[in-house]
Design an enzyme around this catalytic site. Structure first.
Site, short mmCIF file in Angstrom:
data_model
loop_
_atom_site.label_atom_id
_atom_site.label_comp_id
_atom_site.label_asym_id
_atom_site.label_seq_id
_atom_site.Cartn_x
_atom_site.Cartn_y
_atom_site.Cartn_z
N ASP A 1 -19.81 115.31 37.04
CA ASP A 1 -20.32 115.61 38.57
C ASP A 1 -21.75 114.84 38.86
O ASP A 1 -22.35 114.92 39.73
CB ASP A 1 -20.50 116.98 38.64
N SER A 2 -22.23 113.99 37.70
CA SER A 2 -23.15 113.00 38.03
C SER A 2 -22.89 112.38 39.15
O SER A 2 -23.59 111.53 39.85
CB SER A 2 -23.35 112.12 36.87
N ASP A 51 -15.28 117.12 34.62
CA ASP A 51 -16.45 118.04 34.88
C ASP A 51 -15.97 119.14 35.99
O ASP A 51 -15.21 118.89 36.89
CB ASP A 51 -17.60 117.29 35.42
N LYS A 105 -14.95 120.14 31.36
CA LYS A 105 -16.17 120.14 30.96
C LYS A 105 -16.88 121.28 31.80
O LYS A 105 -16.90 121.22 33.06
CB LYS A 105 -17.29 119.10 30.78
N GLU A 133 -20.71 123.87 31.89
CA GLU A 133 -22.05 124.03 31.78
C GLU A 133 -22.43 125.46 31.29
O GLU A 133 -22.29 126.16 32.26
CB GLU A 133 -22.91 123.28 32.40
N GLU A 149 -27.30 117.92 25.66
CA GLU A 149 -28.03 117.11 26.65
C GLU A 149 -29.56 117.35 26.37
O GLU A 149 -29.90 118.38 26.68
CB GLU A 149 -27.59 117.27 28.17
O1 KIV Z 1 -22.02 114.59 34.78
C1 KIV Z 1 -22.23 113.89 33.70
O2 KIV Z 1 -22.13 112.52 34.05
C2 KIV Z 1 -22.50 114.37 32.73
C3 KIV Z 1 -23.28 113.51 31.48
C4 KIV Z 1 -24.67 113.36 31.93
C5 KIV Z 1 -22.93 113.98 30.42
O3 KIV Z 1 -22.53 115.54 32.39
#
Ligand code: KIV
Length: 271
Positions: free
Chosen positions: A51-52, A90, A118, A120, A187
């Site tokens: 989600d970056s 994500d 993933k 968080e 992280e």
């Molecule tokens: O969303 C993302 O790119 C991440 C990385 C920074 C690990 O979670």
């Protein structure tokens, strides 16, 4: 037969074997097909559709605005270009705030071609990790600095420096493994804390800004290419284009440096 069909995909078992044999593995973010294809052909084991993308693709100042539909669009692009990397997707902000929502959204990601998802958080995501993993969905638990809670954390600070926070992170990591998480991502935590957790857990631990001792490393691909959207890249970022003449060469140098434990160096690690 296409190259795609000829290539064996990286599985969760492969990632576990890397841990057992102490071979480091590599992960990079990707958001579209061509980059995904280059990354997987360069031998990167895991592609994260992170989600970056809210920051590096959409230009927001956080990951919070990213929606499920947007994540799925980018995931499908990556799946189309992938040549055998494990694809992790994500789950965006609030897409797993209840069990039902989490199940439905994880189902969408897996049906779009993800191999794992993933999420968080700490202790509070244990239940979600269990619910998903009981239904056959591999979960990576993202701990330490969690960008989806940036407003509560109050900025991009290193996590786990004070003894009580350190203790909490260790206990939460253990409880996430016990709940069924298949991987952990740390992280921005001190290198020594990441080492301790990596040694304590049986599941593969991936690090970003967590020192050299985690089982795998991950970077945002734009950071690796030296085109970070931030004015000043974080301490743990290395611009691999500085010593490379092409994008594939930079990615291959990243893979080699991680495998040889030359990246991240002390210089990229929080103490
Ligand atoms: O969303 C993302 O790119 C991440 C990385 C920074 C690990 O979670």
């Amino acid at each position: 037969m296409s190259t795609k069909a000829n290539k064996k995909s990286v599985t969760l078992t492969d990632l576990k074997n890397f841990k057992e044999t102490s071979e480091k593995f590599t992960c990079l973010t990707a958001y579209e097909s061509t980059m995904a294809s280059v990354i997987s052909e360069c031998g990167v084991d895991v592609i994260l559709v992170g989600d970056s993308l809210g920051m590096v693709i959409q230009g927001h100042d956080s990951t919070l605005p990213v929606t499920m539909d947007q994540l799925i669009y980018h995931l499908e692009c990556v799946v189309n270009g992938n040549k055998g990397s494990h694809i992790m997707a994500d789950m965006p902000f609030m897409s797993y705030s209840t069990d039902d929502l989490g199940l439905e959204n994880a189902k969408r990601l897996m049906q779009a071609g993800a191999n794992s998802v993933k999420i968080e958080g700490g202790e509070w995501i244990s239940k979600m990790a269990q619910v998903l993993s009981d239904r056959g969905i591999p979960v990576c638990a993202h701990m330490g600095l969690t960008p989806q809670t940036i407003n509560r954390i109050g900025g991009h600070h290193v996590q786990g420096r004070d003894p009580s926070q350190k203790e909490k992170i260790i206990n939460e990591a253990i409880s996430l493994e016990n709940a069924g998480a298949s991987m952990l991502l740390l992280e921005c935590v001190p290198g020594e804390l990441a080492k301790l957790i990596t040694e304590e857990l049986k599941i593969p631990v991936i690090g970003i800004g967590a020192g050299v001792h985690t089982d795998g490393q991950i970077m945002v691909v734009h950071d690796l290419l030296g085109i970070s959207c931030l004015e000043k890249p974080p301490k743990f970022v290395k611009n691999f284009m500085e010593d490379s003449s092409s994008i594939p060469e930079a990615i291959k140098n990243y893979v080699t440096d991680v495998k040889n434990r030359n990246f991240p160096s002390k210089h990229h690690t929080f103490s």
